[in-house]
Design an enzyme around this catalytic site. Structure first.
Site, PDB file in Angstrom:
ATOM      1  N   HIS A   1       0.850  -1.193   0.000  1.00  0.00           N
ATOM      2  CA  HIS A   1       0.000   0.000   0.000  1.00  0.00           C
ATOM      3  C   HIS A   1       0.882   1.237   0.000  1.00  0.00           C
ATOM      4  CE1 HIS A   1      -3.517   2.328   2.152  1.00  0.00           C
ATOM      5  NE2 HIS A   1      -3.105   2.925   1.038  1.00  0.00           N
TER       6      HIS A   1
ATOM      7  N   GLU B   1      -1.979  -1.276  -3.587  1.00  0.00           N
ATOM      8  CA  GLU B   1      -3.106  -0.576  -2.980  1.00  0.00           C
ATOM      9  C   GLU B   1      -2.831   0.923  -2.990  1.00  0.00           C
ATOM     10  OE1 GLU B   1      -4.518  -4.001   0.213  1.00  0.00           O
ATOM     11  OE2 GLU B   1      -3.302  -2.311   0.918  1.00  0.00           O
TER      12      GLU B   1
ATOM     13  N   HIS C   1      -8.136  -8.117   5.608  1.00  0.00           N
ATOM     14  CA  HIS C   1      -8.010  -7.111   6.666  1.00  0.00           C
ATOM     15  C   HIS C   1      -8.275  -7.745   8.032  1.00  0.00           C
ATOM     16  CE1 HIS C   1      -7.243  -2.967   7.784  1.00  0.00           C
ATOM     17  NE2 HIS C   1      -8.099  -3.137   8.766  1.00  0.00           N
TER      18      HIS C   1
END
Length: 258
Positions: A52, A79, A200
């Protein structure tokens, strides 16, 4: 499917290397190297490498993304937020997948799914911009039918269902409700022809139930693997997570899951 495996696995594992970079950055050193971690994860059975690039660059930085992209033998899942800067970087680097996520500077980690329905035109434009340069788009969303339909209408071929509320449930009843939402989300996505991933907050003792859900193609997991690697070693931490996931899926396919 991992580059290093000769047959498809029951479910894929995307290893998130963000918190290898967190450990590096907290002391301003050059180690541990997230690039080394990514390549070792591939050898240990990872099917993709997720990272990310946040606007505040709190862990992964631009150089990590650019250095890693040509080295991967599996897939890069980048991400990023739906901003001009991040979309331009993604179009330049051209990862295999770009997962669009919500982002708040004050959050410790991503707190919920992208509100595709509420920001539909911006998300649709982002999907087109990325698709035009050959990047497959994924949208990180809550397991909500409205958001899933909006993702499909925006042109995203992939969704990643947010499992944070399941992972952080305070009791079994709450966790069961969140699990049922995820199952319904998987079914809704599959009916629309979407590839459905999830992730997550998943770790070694809560991933089994999610991995068992038929229709989930890939789970993206990072913090738990980095944490377990302190005690088990990086390669073992990746292999153990992959083995747990595959065992749960195989058991489900043979009628052993709830």
């Amino acid at each position: 499917m991992s580059f290093f495996l000769t047959t498809p696995t029951a479910i894929d594992l995307g290893v998130n290397i963000d918190h290898v970079a967190t450990l590096r950055n907290v002391r301003g050193t050059t180690y541990p190297d997230p690039i080394r971690a990514a390549l070792a994860a591939e050898e240990a059975g990872a099917d993709a490498i997720t990272l990310h690039l946040r606007e505040d660059r709190r862990h992964i930085v631009d150089a990590d993304v650019r250095k890693l992209r040509p080295l991967l033998k599996t897939r890069m899942n980048l991400e990023c937020a739906v901003t001009t800067e991040m979309l331009d970087i993604a179009c330049e680097v051209r990862p295999h997948d770009a997962c669009l996520v919500p982002e708040k500077r004050e959050e410790l980690t991503t707190e919920g799914g992208l509100d595709v329905a509420g920001h539909f035109e911006a998300v649709r434009a982002a999907c087109k911009q990325l698709a035009d340069v050959g990047v497959r788009v994924s949208l990180f969303i809550d397991p909500d039918e409205t958001q899933i339909r909006a993702a499909h209408e925006a042109g995203a071929p992939v969704i990643e269902l947010h499992t944070g509320r399941y992972a952080e449930a305070h009791d079994e009843a709450e966790q069961q409700r969140e699990y049922e939402r995820i199952v319904a989300g998987v079914q809704a996505g599959a009916q629309l022809g979407l590839k459905v991933n999830a992730g997550h907050g998943l770790h070694y003792t809560n991933v089994q139930q999610i991995a068992a859900i038929d229709g989930i193609v890939e789970l993206n997991i990072g913090h738990a693997i980095v944490a377990h690697a302190i005690f088990a070693g990086w390669d073992n931490a990746v292999r153990e997570m992959k083995a747990i996931m595959v065992a749960a899926r195989v058991a489900a396919l043979h009628g052993g899951a709830r």
